[in-house]
Design a protein around this motif. Structure first.
Motif, short mmCIF file in Angstrom:
data_model
loop_
_atom_site.label_atom_id
_atom_site.label_comp_id
_atom_site.label_asym_id
_atom_site.label_seq_id
_atom_site.Cartn_x
_atom_site.Cartn_y
_atom_site.Cartn_z
N ALA A 122 -23.09 1.26 34.77
CA ALA A 122 -24.48 1.69 34.94
C ALA A 122 -25.04 1.39 36.33
O ALA A 122 -25.94 2.07 36.79
N PHE A 123 -24.51 0.38 37.02
CA PHE A 123 -25.08 -0.03 38.31
C PHE A 123 -24.94 1.06 39.36
O PHE A 123 -23.89 1.68 39.50
N ILE A 151 -17.21 -5.77 27.74
CA ILE A 151 -17.38 -6.28 29.10
C ILE A 151 -18.56 -5.57 29.73
O ILE A 151 -18.53 -4.36 29.92
N MET A 152 -19.60 -6.33 30.03
CA MET A 152 -20.80 -5.76 30.62
C MET A 152 -21.08 -6.43 31.96
O MET A 152 -20.57 -7.51 32.25
N GLN A 153 -21.86 -5.76 32.78
CA GLN A 153 -22.24 -6.31 34.07
C GLN A 153 -23.52 -7.13 33.93
O GLN A 153 -24.34 -6.86 33.05
N HIS A 164 -28.16 3.54 36.29
CA HIS A 164 -28.18 4.94 35.88
C HIS A 164 -27.75 5.06 34.44
O HIS A 164 -26.86 4.33 33.98
N ALA A 165 -28.37 5.97 33.71
CA ALA A 165 -28.02 6.20 32.31
C ALA A 165 -28.05 7.70 32.03
O ALA A 165 -28.70 8.47 32.74
N VAL A 188 -27.66 0.75 27.35
CA VAL A 188 -27.63 0.78 28.81
C VAL A 188 -27.82 -0.61 29.39
O VAL A 188 -27.02 -1.08 30.20
N ALA A 189 -28.88 -1.28 28.99
CA ALA A 189 -29.22 -2.58 29.58
C ALA A 189 -30.09 -3.37 28.62
O ALA A 189 -30.67 -2.82 27.68
N MET A 190 -30.15 -4.68 28.87
CA MET A 190 -31.00 -5.56 28.06
C MET A 190 -31.32 -6.80 28.87
O MET A 190 -30.60 -7.17 29.80
#
Length: 268
Positions: A122-123, A151-153, A164-165, A188-190
């Motif tokens: 996503a970055f 595995i997430m960033q 970006h999504a 996407v993110a949290m």
């Protein structure tokens, strides 16, 4: 403030790009290949890792750079990132584009206690000083079976970052104890305070014939989450399934009048 203070402006709707304004000596770091265009007076440099502890030629130490590059390999990203620095005397602009249809989400990390966890691909870009690392799910079972969501960033710092999504984006605030179950690809993110886990879909029939995979992400509040309606993996699978599967890789004009006549006449 440890991060460079950058200004930005978003353009477009379904295929967005972001304009970042850099004052003299300000720097933005981005994924390789995300550049759209840049004005004169901006210098580019390829570096290991995210450059938060110095550029490729100064500071940080070799081991630190190698460890940062190794972490990026685990997320499937490139070993290298690119920095863009305004070396002129006035304001300059650099532009980064979305890799596929969707939205760019600006995140001021100082408003989220200095940390955001996001999908591994996503970055897009961030102010110089933002640290881009990896976030492992604590439970081992989630690692083996969680698919995209394991595995997430993690983005850490006090500056601006852009992720970006795909498709439309839904931002949802979870209250204390509130639970949300999400397809692993749609997360996407949290924020860091969200409790995150992977659960198996209950019911053999649902798992085998539901079409949604065997696992989903369980998010428990409090915190904020960002959900995308069109994960890239879902888009890619649909494109691949619709592509003509001919021996030479050629197209028979599927979806067109000539393609339909070609099929009726027994063309190959």
């Amino acid at each position: 403030m440890n991060n460079h203070e950058i200004d930005y402006k978003l353009y477009g709707d379904d295929m967005q790009f972001v304009e970042i304004e850099l004052d003299p000596k300000e720097t933005v770091v981005a994924e390789a290949g995300s550049l759209m265009m840049m004005e004169d007076g901006i210098s580019m440099e390829t570096i290991f890792g995210d450059g938060s502890s110095g550029s490729a030629g100064s500071g940080g130490g070799l081991m630190g750079k190698l460890m940062g590059a190794g972490k990026r390999m685990l997320t499937g990203e490139s070993l290298f990132m690119t920095t863009f620095t305004n070396t002129g005397s006035g304001k300059r602009h650099v532009y980064f584009a979305s890799p596929y249809p969707g939205k760019i989400i600006p995140l001021d990390l100082s408003q989220y206690r200095g940390k955001i966890i996001c999908q591994k691909d996503a970055f897009l870009a961030a102010a110089k000083g933002v640290t881009i690392g990896i976030e492992f799910q604590r439970k081992l079972g989630a690692g083996f079976f969680g698919g995209e969501g394991f595995i997430m960033q993690k983005l850490e710092g006090d500056g601006l970052a852009f992720v970006h999504a795909g498709g439309a984006i839904h931002r949802k605030s979870l209250q204390q104890g509130e639970v949300l179950r999400v397809d692993t690809g749609c997360l996407v993110a949290m924020t860091a305070d969200v409790d995150y886990n992977i659960e198996m879909v209950k019911g053999v029939k649902t798992a085998l014939f539901g079409g949604e995979g065997l696992f989903f992400a369980t998010l428990r509040g409090p915190g904020t989450v960002w959900i995308q309606s069109l994960p890239f993996s879902r888009l890619a699978s649909k494109v691949f399934a619709a592509a003509p599967q001919t021996p030479g890789g050629g197209s028979k004009g599927e979806g067109s009048i000539t393609g339909g006549l070609f099929d009726l006449l027994g063309g190959k």
